[in-house]
Design a protein around this motif. Structure first.
Motif, mmCIF file in Angstrom:
data_model
loop_
_atom_site.group_PDB
_atom_site.id
_atom_site.type_symbol
_atom_site.label_atom_id
_atom_site.label_comp_id
_atom_site.label_asym_id
_atom_site.label_seq_id
_atom_site.Cartn_x
_atom_site.Cartn_y
_atom_site.Cartn_z
ATOM 1 N N GLN A 1 2.106 34.809 -4.462
ATOM 2 C CA GLN A 1 3.062 34.273 -3.306
ATOM 3 C C GLN A 1 4.083 33.744 -4.406
ATOM 4 O OE1 GLN A 1 2.944 35.713 -0.407
ATOM 5 N NE2 GLN A 1 5.141 34.896 0.242
ATOM 6 N N ARG A 3 7.919 31.751 -3.864
ATOM 7 C CA ARG A 3 8.999 31.314 -3.036
ATOM 8 C C ARG A 3 10.410 31.404 -3.510
ATOM 9 N NH1 ARG A 3 8.741 25.546 -1.527
ATOM 10 N NH2 ARG A 3 10.209 26.522 0.350
ATOM 11 N N VAL A 4 11.089 31.843 -2.628
ATOM 12 C CA VAL A 4 12.621 31.929 -2.957
ATOM 13 C C VAL A 4 13.497 31.204 -2.045
ATOM 14 C CG1 VAL A 4 14.530 33.635 -3.274
ATOM 15 C CG2 VAL A 4 11.987 34.187 -4.034
ATOM 16 N N VAL A 5 14.399 30.356 -2.638
ATOM 17 C CA VAL A 5 15.026 29.248 -1.779
ATOM 18 C C VAL A 5 16.152 29.212 -2.282
ATOM 19 C CG1 VAL A 5 15.055 27.141 -0.923
ATOM 20 C CG2 VAL A 5 12.948 27.972 -1.526
ATOM 21 N N THR A 24 13.308 29.691 -7.853
ATOM 22 C CA THR A 24 12.121 30.250 -7.344
ATOM 23 C C THR A 24 10.952 29.414 -7.824
ATOM 24 O OG1 THR A 24 11.837 31.153 -9.516
ATOM 25 C CG2 THR A 24 12.979 32.621 -7.895
ATOM 26 N N SER A 25 9.638 29.630 -7.307
ATOM 27 C CA SER A 25 8.551 28.648 -7.373
ATOM 28 C C SER A 25 7.824 28.896 -8.778
ATOM 29 C CB SER A 25 7.391 29.000 -6.115
ATOM 30 O OG SER A 25 7.049 30.282 -6.200
ATOM 31 N N TYR A 107 10.448 39.661 -3.194
ATOM 32 C CA TYR A 107 10.546 38.274 -2.225
ATOM 33 C C TYR A 107 11.816 38.266 -2.135
ATOM 34 C CZ TYR A 107 5.499 37.871 -3.523
ATOM 35 O OH TYR A 107 4.275 38.000 -3.937
ATOM 36 N N GLY A 109 14.400 35.186 0.321
ATOM 37 C CA GLY A 109 14.698 33.964 0.540
ATOM 38 C C GLY A 109 14.957 33.965 2.135
ATOM 39 N N GLN A 110 15.415 32.610 2.635
ATOM 40 C CA GLN A 110 15.606 32.510 4.163
ATOM 41 C C GLN A 110 17.083 32.785 4.342
ATOM 42 O OE1 GLN A 110 15.375 30.194 2.168
ATOM 43 N NE2 GLN A 110 16.984 28.600 2.602
#
Length: 118
Positions: A1, A3-5, A24-25, A107, A109-110
């Protein structure tokens, strides 16, 4: 997984500038493609800018000459520098990451809101 923020969205006057960040994570060195999209109310999501892991870039006609996408591999971050902003740039801006082996969806982000007042 992965994460994209996204961050950096704000309210700005027409003609102003903003810089969006997409963190990114994990390492972005192995991410083949990172892109910024935007979606205005009542409209479809559209591609704004894309950058490959080799550094090649591409832009939507509406933002050419005003926006610049860049990546900092050391910080695992992609940026979108937005200059000469127009009210029609108002939208939610989303970052997308894709690599070979991740499947077609990649992926997302929000999102971060950019509002340009006239």
């Amino acid at each position: 997984q992965v994460r994209v923020v996204e961050s950096g969205g704000d309210l700005v006057q027409a003609g102003g500038s903003l810089r969006l960040s997409c963190a990114t994570s994990g390492s972005i060195v192995s991410i083949n493609r990172m892109a910024w999209y935007r979606q205005a109310p009542g409209k479809q999501r559209e591609l704004v800018a894309v950058i490959s892991n080799g550094g090649s870039t591409n832009y939507a006609d509406a933002v050419k000459g005003r926006f610049t996408i860049s990546r900092d591999n050391a910080k695992n971050t992609v940026y979108l520098q937005m200059n000469s902003l127009k009210p029609e740039d108002t939208a939610m801006y989303y970052c997308h990451a894709w690599a070979v082996g991740w499947g077609a969806s990649g992926y997302w982000g929000q999102g971060t809101q950019v509002t340009v007042s006239s």
